[in-house]
Design a protein around this motif. Structure first.
Motif, short mmCIF file in Angstrom:
data_model
loop_
_atom_site.label_atom_id
_atom_site.label_comp_id
_atom_site.label_asym_id
_atom_site.label_seq_id
_atom_site.Cartn_x
_atom_site.Cartn_y
_atom_site.Cartn_z
N GLY A 85 -95.06 -80.74 -48.06
CA GLY A 85 -96.07 -81.12 -47.07
C GLY A 85 -95.58 -80.67 -45.71
N THR B 212 -94.01 -86.29 -42.70
CA THR B 212 -94.87 -85.25 -42.14
C THR B 212 -96.27 -85.81 -41.92
OG1 THR B 212 -93.58 -83.56 -43.21
CG2 THR B 212 -95.83 -82.95 -42.60
N TYR C 188 -102.28 -90.15 -41.13
CA TYR C 188 -102.22 -90.53 -42.54
C TYR C 188 -102.66 -91.98 -42.73
CZ TYR C 188 -100.63 -91.06 -47.32
OH TYR C 188 -100.59 -91.29 -48.67
N ARG D 9 -100.14 -77.51 -47.77
CA ARG D 9 -99.67 -78.04 -49.05
C ARG D 9 -99.20 -76.90 -49.96
NH1 ARG D 9 -100.29 -82.66 -51.90
NH2 ARG D 9 -99.31 -83.51 -50.03
N TYR E 113 -102.79 -79.59 -42.14
CA TYR E 113 -101.80 -79.96 -43.15
C TYR E 113 -101.66 -78.80 -44.13
CZ TYR E 113 -99.27 -82.80 -46.55
OH TYR E 113 -98.32 -83.29 -47.40
N THR F 179 -94.90 -93.22 -49.14
CA THR F 179 -95.00 -91.81 -48.78
C THR F 179 -94.23 -91.49 -47.50
OG1 THR F 179 -97.05 -92.37 -47.68
CG2 THR F 179 -97.24 -91.40 -49.87
N LYS G 26 -89.57 -83.72 -54.68
CA LYS G 26 -91.00 -83.97 -54.47
C LYS G 26 -91.79 -83.51 -55.69
CE LYS G 26 -93.64 -83.83 -50.24
NZ LYS G 26 -93.92 -85.25 -50.11
N TYR H 176 -95.56 -89.50 -57.58
CA TYR H 176 -96.66 -90.09 -56.82
C TYR H 176 -97.68 -90.77 -57.73
CZ TYR H 176 -94.41 -87.70 -53.07
OH TYR H 176 -93.46 -87.31 -52.16
C1 COI Z 1 -96.18 -85.69 -46.52
O1 COI Z 1 -95.86 -86.46 -45.63
O2 COI Z 1 -96.27 -84.49 -46.35
C2 COI Z 1 -96.45 -86.16 -47.87
O3 COI Z 1 -96.29 -85.40 -48.75
C3 COI Z 1 -96.90 -87.54 -48.05
C4 COI Z 1 -98.10 -87.72 -48.94
C5 COI Z 1 -99.37 -87.24 -48.38
C6 COI Z 1 -97.86 -87.36 -50.35
#
Ligand code: COI
Ligand code: PLP
Length: 341
Positions: free
Chosen positions: A60, A288, A157, A127, A125, A224, A185, A190
């Motif tokens: 992330g 994050t 978040y 991913r 964000y 998280t 991770k 999760y």
């Molecule tokens: C992050 O803070 O990037 C995360 O991965 C937390 C969550 C959204 C899984």
């Protein structure tokens, strides 16, 4: 979604489709060059390892806009490194770290119209996701993999934003056990936290604080995000012991507190009982997605501790201003953490 239709000033942390994603395939023992394609679905075998045995890892990250319009990433090399640590734990192929950063930059550039404006406080964000998509029957690693990077414009978040959240310490659920995968991770870490999160939310809490699985006494982390508390005027955080994700924000906050604010820091076991004593003055969590989120109260099955009348503490606010100031280039980045795209 058409970026012109997005209300960047009222974003939550919800999926919104952006234009392009990066995709690279691992076949015959090597990754292909990878390419940018339109965001969208792809075919996958029902026997794919990720679908049956959860062989998947992710990262992330955030791209931010500075006041002067620069697009920035925060310590992307750390995410590249952590992805490969996760890959090794799940017997997945490593991805070249320089190639990772180049791909992240290219995806952000391709979706630049989706980066929220500086004054919205939002971010794009990012991913990065790696899955074992080769078919498998016995429990063993796939032979084929996909590495995908997609982006989503996000706000805070926790819907509270920079307001203190209320957390519950779970005496029932754990997140990770010694020898397991808590320090990486993986997708599966999760899946198991959704039910505890739903239950605690139904009681009015924002998230759970997980205790260590061996003793149900020492704090591991928040669902998280990593956990911090000011105890005896020291900024204290649980030491990394294989069950906690080594957060990049965690590492950065420790360094900023120490070198910028001259605060003594300590990584050690923290009994949850310490949080109920006067010597613990503030608490917050980092990530994050969570950035620095102040903790207003902590509740167990029979006790509740409220910090600072439920308002963010002064040191928490100082750390938040410093961290986000560096990330958004409002404050000089003397650490060399911010990369412009
Ligand atoms: C992050 O803070 O990037 C995360 O991965 C937390 C969550 C959204 C899984
Ligand atoms: N702990 C967990 C379980 C997380 O999912 C995250 C988010 O990535 C963190 C901690 C914080 O890590 P980072 O600061 O690298 O985002």
């Amino acid at each position: 979604m058409n970026p012109e239709k997005i209300d960047f000033y009222n974003l939550g942390f919800n999926f919104i489709e952006t234009k392009q994603m990066f995709i690279s395939n691992f076949k015959n023992g090597k990754w292909d060059e990878g390419k940018l394609i339109s965001f969208g679905p792809f075919e996958i075998s029902p026997a794919a390892c990720i679908l049956n045995y959860g062989q998947g890892i992710f990262e992330g990250m955030k791209a931010l806009k500075s006041k002067t319009g620069d697009i920035t990433l925060f310590r992307p090399n750390e995410n590249a490194k952590r992805l490969n640590i996760s890959a090794k734990r799940l017997l997945m192929p490593c991805f070249d770290e320089k190639g990772f950063i180049t791909a992240v930059k290219n995806v952000v550039k391709a979706n630049k119209d989706y980066i929220p404006p500086y004054d919205s406080g939002g971010a794009l964000y990012i991913r990065p996701l790696m899955i074992g998509d080769g078919p498998i029957l016995g429990v063993s690693p796939a032979e084929e993999y996909k590495f995908i990077i997609y982006t989503v414009p996000v706000g805070p978040y926790f819907p509270e934003g920079f307001k203190a959240i209320d957390l519950e310490i779970s005496k029932e659920y754990t997140r990770a056990a010694p020898g397991g995968t808590g320090f990486v991770k993986t997708c599966c870490n999760y899946a198991g936290t959704m039910k505890p999160a739903k239950e605690t939310k139904s009681k009015g809490f924002a998230q759970i604080i997980y205790l260590d699985a061996s003793n149900m006494e020492y704090i591991d982390e928040v669902g998280t995000a990593n956990f911090f508390a000011f105890i005896d005027n020291k900024l204290t955080t649980p030491k990394l012991k294989g069950t906690i994700l080594p957060g990049i924000t965690r590492k950065s906050v420790l360094e900023i507190a120490n070198t910028n604010l001259g605060i003594e820091t300590e990584e050690r076991d923290i009994s949850y009982k310490e949080l109920f004593k006067e010597s613990c003055s503030e608490a917050f969590c980092t990530g994050t997605a969570a950035v620095i989120t102040p903790i207003g109260s902590i509740t167990t099955d029979n006790e509740k501790r409220v910090f600072n009348n439920g308002e963010p503490g002064d040191l928490t606010k100082k750390l938040y201003d410093l961290l986000t100031g560096i990330q958004r280039l409002d404050i000089e980045d003397k650490y060399g953490w911010v990369e412009k795209i």
